[in-house]
Design a protein around this motif. Structure first.
Motif, PDB file in Angstrom:
ATOM      1  N   VAL A  46      -3.895 -11.912   9.045  1.00 43.80           N
ATOM      2  CA  VAL A  46      -3.501 -10.788   8.201  1.00 43.80           C
ATOM      3  C   VAL A  46      -4.763  -9.995   7.867  1.00 43.80           C
ATOM      4  N   VAL A  47      -4.744  -8.693   8.145  1.00 44.11           N
ATOM      5  CA  VAL A  47      -5.888  -7.832   7.849  1.00 44.11           C
ATOM      6  C   VAL A  47      -5.434  -6.761   6.868  1.00 44.11           C
ATOM      7  N   VAL A  48      -6.084  -6.735   5.703  1.00 45.07           N
ATOM      8  CA  VAL A  48      -5.815  -5.703   4.709  1.00 45.07           C
ATOM      9  C   VAL A  48      -7.067  -4.839   4.631  1.00 45.07           C
ATOM     10  N   ALA A  49      -6.900  -3.527   4.831  1.00 42.67           N
ATOM     11  CA  ALA A  49      -8.044  -2.609   4.889  1.00 42.67           C
ATOM     12  C   ALA A  49      -7.934  -1.525   3.824  1.00 42.67           C
ATOM     13  N   VAL A  82      -4.736   1.785   1.201  1.00 46.98           N
ATOM     14  CA  VAL A  82      -4.802   0.413   1.683  1.00 46.98           C
ATOM     15  C   VAL A  82      -3.603   0.179   2.587  1.00 46.98           C
ATOM     16  N   ARG A  83      -3.796  -0.603   3.638  1.00 44.62           N
ATOM     17  CA  ARG A  83      -2.724  -0.926   4.566  1.00 44.62           C
ATOM     18  C   ARG A  83      -2.895  -2.354   5.042  1.00 44.62           C
ATOM     19  N   CYS A  84      -1.840  -2.896   5.653  1.00 49.46           N
ATOM     20  CA  CYS A  84      -1.886  -4.249   6.167  1.00 49.46           C
ATOM     21  C   CYS A  84      -1.400  -4.268   7.608  1.00 49.46           C
ATOM     22  N   ASP A  85      -2.073  -5.058   8.427  1.00 45.32           N
ATOM     23  CA  ASP A  85      -1.667  -5.272   9.805  1.00 45.32           C
ATOM     24  C   ASP A  85      -1.782  -6.766  10.087  1.00 45.32           C
ATOM     25  N   SER A 143       2.189  -2.354   7.952  1.00 50.21           N
ATOM     26  CA  SER A 143       2.748  -1.539   6.879  1.00 50.21           C
ATOM     27  C   SER A 143       3.064  -0.144   7.413  1.00 50.21           C
ATOM     28  N   GLY A 144       2.433   0.221   8.515  1.00 49.51           N
ATOM     29  CA  GLY A 144       2.726   1.494   9.163  1.00 49.51           C
ATOM     30  C   GLY A 144       2.176   2.714   8.457  1.00 49.51           C
ATOM     31  N   ARG A 145       1.775   2.567   7.231  1.00 46.63           N
ATOM     32  CA  ARG A 145       1.216   3.701   6.486  1.00 46.63           C
ATOM     33  C   ARG A 145       0.272   3.165   5.418  1.00 46.63           C
ATOM     34  N   PHE A 146      -0.483   4.078   4.841  1.00 47.95           N
ATOM     35  CA  PHE A 146      -1.382   3.715   3.757  1.00 47.95           C
ATOM     36  C   PHE A 146      -0.683   3.863   2.416  1.00 47.95           C
ATOM     37  N   ILE A 147      -1.008   2.990   1.499  1.00 51.33           N
ATOM     38  CA  ILE A 147      -0.564   3.072   0.110  1.00 51.33           C
ATOM     39  C   ILE A 147      -1.734   3.667  -0.672  1.00 51.33           C
ATOM     40  N   LEU A 175      -6.724   3.543  -6.034  1.00 49.07           N
ATOM     41  CA  LEU A 175      -8.015   3.797  -6.684  1.00 49.07           C
ATOM     42  C   LEU A 175      -8.139   5.097  -7.467  1.00 49.07           C
ATOM     43  N   THR A 176      -7.855   6.233  -6.866  1.00 53.85           N
ATOM     44  CA  THR A 176      -8.133   7.494  -7.538  1.00 53.85           C
ATOM     45  C   THR A 176      -6.892   8.061  -8.212  1.00 53.85           C
ATOM     46  N   GLU A 177      -7.122   8.974  -9.118  1.00 52.17           N
ATOM     47  CA  GLU A 177      -6.080   9.586  -9.941  1.00 52.17           C
ATOM     48  C   GLU A 177      -5.288   8.494 -10.653  1.00 52.17           C
ATOM     49  N   LYS A 178      -3.985   8.531 -10.573  1.00 57.45           N
ATOM     50  CA  LYS A 178      -3.176   7.528 -11.267  1.00 57.45           C
ATOM     51  C   LYS A 178      -2.744   6.402 -10.335  1.00 57.45           C
ATOM     52  N   ASN A 179      -3.385   6.284  -9.183  1.00 61.50           N
ATOM     53  CA  ASN A 179      -3.036   5.258  -8.211  1.00 61.50           C
ATOM     54  C   ASN A 179      -3.611   3.906  -8.639  1.00 61.50           C
ATOM     55  N   PRO A 180      -2.926   2.818  -8.279  1.00 59.59           N
ATOM     56  CA  PRO A 180      -3.298   1.497  -8.804  1.00 59.59           C
ATOM     57  C   PRO A 180      -4.544   0.886  -8.175  1.00 59.59           C
ATOM     58  N   LYS A 181      -5.134  -0.063  -8.928  1.00 59.00           N
ATOM     59  CA  LYS A 181      -6.198  -0.947  -8.452  1.00 59.00           C
ATOM     60  C   LYS A 181      -5.692  -2.384  -8.441  1.00 59.00           C
ATOM     61  N   THR A 182      -4.630  -2.625  -9.165  1.00 54.69           N
ATOM     62  CA  THR A 182      -4.052  -3.959  -9.235  1.00 54.69           C
ATOM     63  C   THR A 182      -2.551  -3.873  -8.994  1.00 54.69           C
ATOM     64  N   ASN A 183      -1.967  -5.011  -8.679  1.00 54.22           N
ATOM     65  CA  ASN A 183      -0.527  -5.099  -8.471  1.00 54.22           C
ATOM     66  C   ASN A 183      -0.036  -4.132  -7.388  1.00 54.22           C
ATOM     67  N   VAL A 184      -0.812  -4.002  -6.325  1.00 52.13           N
ATOM     68  CA  VAL A 184      -0.461  -3.145  -5.193  1.00 52.13           C
ATOM     69  C   VAL A 184       0.510  -3.923  -4.300  1.00 52.13           C
ATOM     70  N   HIS A 185       1.632  -3.316  -3.972  1.00 48.31           N
ATOM     71  CA  HIS A 185       2.620  -3.949  -3.101  1.00 48.31           C
ATOM     72  C   HIS A 185       2.626  -3.247  -1.754  1.00 48.31           C
ATOM     73  N   ILE A 186       2.322  -4.004  -0.701  1.00 48.99           N
ATOM     74  CA  ILE A 186       2.325  -3.481   0.657  1.00 48.99           C
ATOM     75  C   ILE A 186       3.483  -4.149   1.394  1.00 48.99           C
ATOM     76  N   THR A 187       4.400  -3.355   1.911  1.00 49.26           N
ATOM     77  CA  THR A 187       5.540  -3.888   2.643  1.00 49.26           C
ATOM     78  C   THR A 187       5.308  -3.718   4.136  1.00 49.26           C
ATOM     79  N   ILE A 188       5.437  -4.821   4.878  1.00 55.14           N
ATOM     80  CA  ILE A 188       5.256  -4.767   6.325  1.00 55.14           C
ATOM     81  C   ILE A 188       6.604  -4.812   7.037  1.00 55.14           C
ATOM     82  N   VAL A 189       6.600  -4.295   8.254  1.00 57.10           N
ATOM     83  CA  VAL A 189       7.792  -4.321   9.117  1.00 57.10           C
ATOM     84  C   VAL A 189       7.343  -4.734  10.520  1.00 57.10           C
ATOM     85  N   PRO A 190       8.274  -5.209  11.340  1.00 56.42           N
ATOM     86  CA  PRO A 190       7.894  -5.523  12.728  1.00 56.42           C
ATOM     87  C   PRO A 190       7.421  -4.266  13.445  1.00 56.42           C
TER      88      PRO A 190
END
Length: 143
Positions: free
Chosen positions: A39-42, A97-100, A112-116, A119-134
């Motif tokens: 699992v790679v989270v970038a 952030v994305r996951c492959d 995940s197919g896309r970035f979530i 960090l900036t503006e009102k975007n989270p630093k914690t409790n980030v949920h990344i959903t993956i698909v085949p």
């Protein structure tokens, strides 16, 4: 004979270490993990990206702020923590952030197919949920 003056206090590093954390999850029961999967989270600077060309094998290394490779993940959700240098973050830019997930042959299995946005503006630093698909695997059959 006098003792040398040795400080036992840690010196601060030049890097301001921060964390981004969350979970990788799957809503598709077909997504099964094998012991050999990686699992790679970038975390990337996505400010100037051409959104039509963002996919895992083609992420330019100079846009990667930090990434973590996780192995021995047996089931979803998969918790992750990415460490990054806070001093490298420009709050006028956009970060994502994305996951492959790769199989033992280093073939892309899930994504995940896309970035979530993070960090900036009102975007989270914690409790980030990344959903993956085949990942879509091109068909080799003629139609």
């Amino acid at each position: 004979m006098s003792k040398p003056n040795i400080s036992t206090q840690r010196r601060p590093s030049m890097m301001t270490r921060s964390t981004l954390c969350g979970v990788v999850e799957s809503l598709d029961e077909r997504c099964m993990l094998q012991a050999s999967d990686v699992v790679v989270v970038a975390l990337c600077d996505i400010t100037l990206w051409d959104w039509t060309r963002i996919d895992c094998p083609h992420i330019p290394q100079n846009f990667v702020i930090s990434k973590v490779k996780l192995d021995n993940c047996n089931y979803f959700p998969i918790p992750f923590t990415i460490y990054y240098d806070e001093d490298e973050i420009d709050y006028n830019l956009c970060y994502g952030v994305r996951c492959d997930i790769f199989d033992k042959n280093q073939e892309l299995k899930y994504s995940s197919g896309r970035f979530i946005d993070v960090l900036t503006e009102k975007n989270p630093k914690t409790n980030v949920h990344i959903t993956i698909v085949p990942c879509d695997i091109p068909s080799t059959t003629d139609q």
